[in-house]
Design an enzyme around this catalytic site. Structure first.
Site: not given
Ligand code: CTP
Length: 415
Positions: A220, A357, A317-318
């Protein structure tokens, strides 16, 4: 004509810096450093040793700092006629750049043969002394120099660098003075409020890259600028900073430890490991939500049929959510901060994301196209509501956000 102050270091505006020069070819870089300090709004006084005056003239430094330059302890211009006391009293910080081997030896021995060494010795308590050594690599490595460096550090000076590389004498090795921009960062750091003193801060930054085959992948547009600005601001606030960065082209801020990763899985592994030692985790990374289920071992070739390959994705993973569930975070020893990029319904989505989160604070980008830009605006969401941090450079915004984080830490004094 006055130059426009640098907008990204307004915290130096009006700060009184005494810049000392000792003998060394790096004096030419001190001229640039002086200019950077002045452009950052600092009031710069210059004191030079006699050896320094052989490399660069006081007139040059006077023109750059816009103030008289001092070279002798017998100079009667300061109002109490004691240059060695008065100049130190006026200063909020003393930076000696370059600091020669001989000068460091003088300080280590408590000797004060010339004005600059006198100033360092007579400086009031609480005035930071920063030394930026510059010398030939053999001189730097000599046990006597190393002993002296150790001694001046033990006596409270901060020794900056040294850098390694090609030297004026034709040799290659350690002993170069740090670049003027890095020294400017050190001055800013030394003068910044220490709201995170002694804390360990972990920051994820940049995009991730998810490979499709050996030459292709998905990523990205995250530039990493916000995460790197957060790392710099955290270091300036007195923290020990570990940055885990995806593929970016941003210089590592001075004093920050950096680990480079490529994919979300690698970022996850590195962050989870560092999180066991951290007090604060700030997730600025734009982690790819999905990765190709399989990476092709060889480059995927067109087969001539016109068919397009079908890619299958699995979810990554998140990282933030996993850190928020780690034992330190659950025990309240690790404060987690998330970022959010939303294209619509900012408040509603950001508040929901914070809950999902499981983090106490979330900073949502206001305005969609923040990737790659040098400025940003944030909406902070925590359990008690929202707060806006108005549009500013990422550098300034990072400083403000660090202050907001410090204020919310368990045990922080109520603002
Ligand atoms: N984040 C993370 N790991 C992921 C996705 C997100 O640590 N796999 C963290 C990002 O660094 C940020 C927060 O979660 O601090 C939110 O990221 P964002 O991209 O806005 O949200 P997503 O969790 O990806 O949700 P969505 O795409 O549905 O908005």
């Amino acid at each position: 004509m006055t130059e426009t102050p640098l907008l990204d270091t307004p915290e130096l505006a009006g700060r009184r810096v005494l810049l000392g020069l000792t003998g060394g070819i790096a004096c030419y870089k001190a001229a640039e450093l002086c200019r950077l300090l002045v452009r950052s709004g600092a009031q710069v006084r210059v004191a030079m040793t006699h050896a320094a005056c052989r490399f660069i003239t006081p007139l040059t430094m006077q023109a750059l700092c816009g103030q008289p330059v001092f070279t002798s302890q017998w100079d009667a211009r300061p109002h109490n006629h004691m240059a060695h006391i008065e100049l130190g009293r006026e200063a909020e910080l003393i930076l000696v750049a370059p600091a020669s081997a001989d000068f460091i030896a003088q300080l280590a021995g408590g000797r004060a043969d010339e004005l600059l060494a006198l100033l360092c010795l007579a400086r009031p308590d609480g005035v930071p002394l920063l030394l930026a050594p510059a010398m030939n690599r053999q001189m730097w490595q000599h046990p006597a120099t190393q002993r002296n460096v150790h001694q001046v550090s033990a006596d409270g000076a901060s020794v900056l660098g040294v850098a390694s590389g090609a030297q004026a004498c034709g040799e290659v090795g350690e002993g170069r003075m740090l670049a003027p921009e890095q020294l400017l960062q050190c001055v800013t750091a030394a003068l910044a409020p220490k709201s995170l003193a002694g804390l360990r801060v972990l920051i994820s930054a940049g995009p991730t890259f998810e490979a499709i085959d050996p030459v292709r992948g998905i990523t990205n547009l995250s530039s990493g600028k916000m995460g790197f600005a957060m790392a710099r601001a955290a270091f300036e606030a007195g923290a020990q900073v570990q940055l885990v960065a995806g593929p970016v082209h941003v210089a590592t801020p001075y004093g920050v430890q950096r680990t480079d990763v490529t994919s979300a899985l690698q970022m996850h592994a590195a962050v989870m490991e560092y999180a066991t030692q951290a007090d604060i985790f700030i997730a600025t990374a734009a982690v790819a939500d999905w990765r190709p289920a399989e990476k092709a071992a060889q480059k995927i070739k067109k087969d001539g049929s016109g068919d397009t390959p079908a890619l299958h994705f699995v979810e990554n993973p998140d990282i933030l959510a996993d850190v928020a569930l780690s034992p330190r975070a659950v025990a309240g020893q690790l404060f987690c901060v998330g970022f959010a990029a939303e294209s619509e319904n900012l408040l509603e989505y950001a508040a929901a994301k914070r809950q999902r989160k499981g983090v106490p604070l979330l900073a949502a980008n206001i305005g969609a196209a923040t990737f790659g830009r040098d400025d940003n605006a944030l909406l902070l969401v925590d359990e008690s509501g929202t707060q806006q941090l108005p549009r500013a450079s990422k550098r300034v915004l990072a400083q403000r956000l660090i202050a907001e984080i410090a204020r919310r830490l368990p045990g922080a004094a109520a603002a």
